[in-house]
Design an enzyme around this catalytic site. Structure first.
Site, PDB file in Angstrom:
ATOM      1  N   GLN A   1       4.805   8.640   4.590  1.00 17.38           N
ATOM      2  CA  GLN A   1       4.272   7.523   5.387  1.00 17.38           C
ATOM      3  C   GLN A   1       2.820   7.764   5.767  1.00 17.38           C
ATOM      4  O   GLN A   1       2.112   6.842   6.157  1.00 17.38           O
ATOM      5  CB  GLN A   1       5.052   7.382   6.700  1.00 17.38           C
ATOM      6  CG  GLN A   1       6.464   6.988   6.529  1.00 17.38           C
ATOM      7  CD  GLN A   1       7.192   6.807   7.859  1.00 17.38           C
ATOM      8  OE1 GLN A   1       6.587   6.836   8.925  1.00 17.38           O
ATOM      9  NE2 GLN A   1       8.485   6.601   7.786  1.00 17.38           N
TER      10      GLN A   1
ATOM     11  N   THR B   1     -10.272 -14.911  -0.923  1.00 15.59           N
ATOM     12  CA  THR B   1     -11.361 -15.336  -0.029  1.00 15.59           C
ATOM     13  C   THR B   1     -12.680 -15.560  -0.744  1.00 15.59           C
ATOM     14  O   THR B   1     -13.418 -16.495  -0.413  1.00 15.59           O
ATOM     15  CB  THR B   1     -11.559 -14.262   1.069  1.00 15.59           C
ATOM     16  OG1 THR B   1     -10.360 -14.198   1.834  1.00 15.59           O
ATOM     17  CG2 THR B   1     -12.709 -14.603   1.991  1.00 15.59           C
TER      18      THR B   1
ATOM     19  N   THR C   1      -8.107 -10.014  -1.048  1.00 10.78           N
ATOM     20  CA  THR C   1      -8.052  -8.599  -0.655  1.00 10.78           C
ATOM     21  C   THR C   1      -6.652  -8.160  -0.199  1.00 10.78           C
ATOM     22  O   THR C   1      -6.340  -6.972  -0.245  1.00 10.78           O
ATOM     23  CB  THR C   1      -9.038  -8.289   0.496  1.00 10.78           C
ATOM     24  OG1 THR C   1      -8.686  -9.058   1.646  1.00 10.78           O
ATOM     25  CG2 THR C   1     -10.465  -8.591   0.080  1.00 10.78           C
TER      26      THR C   1
ATOM     27  N   ASP D   1      -3.896 -17.591  -2.824  1.00  9.16           N
ATOM     28  CA  ASP D   1      -4.135 -16.594  -1.788  1.00  9.16           C
ATOM     29  C   ASP D   1      -3.313 -15.399  -2.266  1.00  9.16           C
ATOM     30  O   ASP D   1      -2.125 -15.559  -2.581  1.00  9.16           O
ATOM     31  CB  ASP D   1      -3.611 -17.145  -0.452  1.00  9.16           C
ATOM     32  CG  ASP D   1      -3.913 -16.208   0.711  1.00  9.16           C
ATOM     33  OD1 ASP D   1      -3.565 -15.014   0.609  1.00  9.16           O
ATOM     34  OD2 ASP D   1      -4.466 -16.666   1.712  1.00  9.16           O
TER      35      ASP D   1
ATOM     36  N   THR E   1      -6.354   1.592  -1.312  1.00  9.00           N
ATOM     37  CA  THR E   1      -5.471   0.884  -0.391  1.00  9.00           C
ATOM     38  C   THR E   1      -6.327   0.115   0.606  1.00  9.00           C
ATOM     39  O   THR E   1      -7.446   0.527   0.904  1.00  9.00           O
ATOM     40  CB  THR E   1      -4.512   1.891   0.296  1.00  9.00           C
ATOM     41  OG1 THR E   1      -3.504   1.175   0.995  1.00  9.00           O
ATOM     42  CG2 THR E   1      -5.204   2.827   1.259  1.00  9.00           C
TER      43      THR E   1
HETATM   44  N1  ASP Z   1      -5.567 -13.884   2.283  1.00  6.39           N
HETATM   45  C1  ASP Z   1      -6.688 -13.585   1.424  1.00  6.39           C
HETATM   46  C2  ASP Z   1      -6.147 -13.176   0.070  1.00  6.39           C
HETATM   47  O1  ASP Z   1      -5.687 -12.091  -0.067  1.00  6.39           O
HETATM   48  C3  ASP Z   1      -7.518 -12.504   2.028  1.00  6.39           C
HETATM   49  C4  ASP Z   1      -8.762 -12.117   1.261  1.00  6.39           C
HETATM   50  O2  ASP Z   1      -8.988 -12.477   0.139  1.00  6.39           O
HETATM   51  O3  ASP Z   1      -9.574 -11.367   1.838  1.00  6.39           O
HETATM   52  O4  ASP Z   1      -6.176 -13.958  -0.852  1.00  6.39           O
END
Ligand code: ASP
Length: 338
Positions: A274, A13, A90, A58, A161
């Site tokens: 878990q 992102t 993320t 992504d 995490t």
């Molecule tokens: N879908 C994106 C990724 O992981 C989400 C992000 O970067 O926040 O590349």
């Protein structure tokens, strides 16, 4: 003299732009940064070089081969820079940060993985702060380990995490104190940071991606047929996400028998809880001790991200499954406490 920082944009992102299908990664992040953030005007900021991977992704599409590619880029540039920043999506950022910690053992310089929930291309975003703070942390602080910085939290890379899909405070390290807190002041908790390695760096970058490692989250109703079917894929390493302090159903003896014979036949199996907080304590319940008797390794308080990337690393080193199982119970670079 100004410190020199190497930034690697991998996708995610932070450097994405809108498209008719939704956000997609775009090249040209270095130009966007210089248009939007006059980093060079601040005497306090380091010099930096930003490189982009040939294929920006992504991070949902990331594979172990991508972790290896990032690790290699840091290794190749290691001598020429004072610190490293990996800009990453993320969604699987915590896997990459954990994986880098196993590849780049004995670091003497900071490696900081970050990203954002809103792209830098948007007027209102969290990308600018995450990037600027990562630059300050990488250039002014003694952080000889792989860290994850996000929204005021400096975390150990292999303890982190993703806890929120859309909050700015998207990451936490439930079983390890934050390495630092960033608000008006930057407070790094040196006692929580790994000490610098006594010897030289011990980078290990074996070939990733030839092994199949999979988590299995227990659920009420799981039976031995399900487990047998999954193990037939075949699976080299299994991360069993058991209940509570490490319990698994023992009503159907075939379930544990299946696990036991898989271990005897060379599958490495590690037991994780878990629960987000806490650890595996296999002797608390009969259901836990029955599972422990099958020969599963105790993963203590590791995150799933750490356990999965650690297994990939150990298999890539061509270790035998019983050696891998024992190493899964030992801390290699601060990923578990037993
Ligand atoms: N879908 C994106 C990724 O992981 C989400 C992000 O970067 O926040 O590349």
């Amino acid at each position: 003299m100004k410190k020199r920082i190497y930034i690697l944009y991998t996708g995610g992102t932070i450097g994405m732009k809108r498209s008719p299908k939704g956000y997609v990664p775009m090249t040209g992040l270095a130009d966007l940064i210089s248009q939007k953030i006059p980093i060079h005007l601040s005497a306090n900021m380091p010099e930096y070089v930003l490189e982009e991977l040939d294929e920006l992704i992504d991070s949902t599409n990331a594979t172990p081969a991508d972790w290896q590619l990032i690790g290699n880029r840091i290794k190749e540039n290691y001598q020429d820079y004072d610190g490293f920043i990996v800009l990453h999506g993320t969604d699987t950022l915590a896997y990459t940060s954990a994986s880098l910690s196993f590849m780049l053992q004995g670091l003497q310089k900071p490696v900081i993985v970050t990203g954002s929930q809103i792209p830098l291309s948007e007027l209102r975003n969290d990308a600018q702060d995450n990037l600027i703070t990562a630059l300050i942390l990488a250039s002014h602080y003694a952080l000889p380990e792989v860290c994850l910085y996000f929204n005021g939290r400096l975390l150990r890379g292999n303890r982190a995490t993703k806890i929120k899909s859309s909050g700015f405070d998207a990451f936490d390290s439930p079983n390890h104190p934050w390495l630092g807190k960033v608000g008006i002041h930057i407070e790094v908790e040196s006692s929580s940071v790994l000490p610098p390695a006594k010897n030289n760096e011990n980078f290990q970058l074996p070939d990733y991606g030839r092994h199949r490692i999979a988590p299995l989250r227990l659920f009420p109703g799981i039976d031995s047929a399900f487990l047998e079917h999954m193990l037939k894929l075949p699976i080299d390493g299994l991360i069993l996400q058991s209940y509570g302090v490490g319990n698994a159903p023992d009503r159907d003896p075939k379930f544990l028998k299946t696990l036991e014979s898989a271990i005897k036949n060379g599958t490495a199996v590690v037991n994780l809880s878990q629960c987000t907080y806490g650890r595996v304590e296999p002797m608390s319940y009969a259901t836990g001790s029955a599972l422990a008797r099958t020969g599963v390794a105790n993963g203590y308080d590791m995150t799933l991200e750490a356990a999965l990337t650690k297994m990939h690393h150990l298999f890539a080193l061509e270790l035998k499954s019983d050696v891998i199982a024992r190493k899964m119970e030992t801390s290699l670079c601060g990923e578990l406490s037993c």
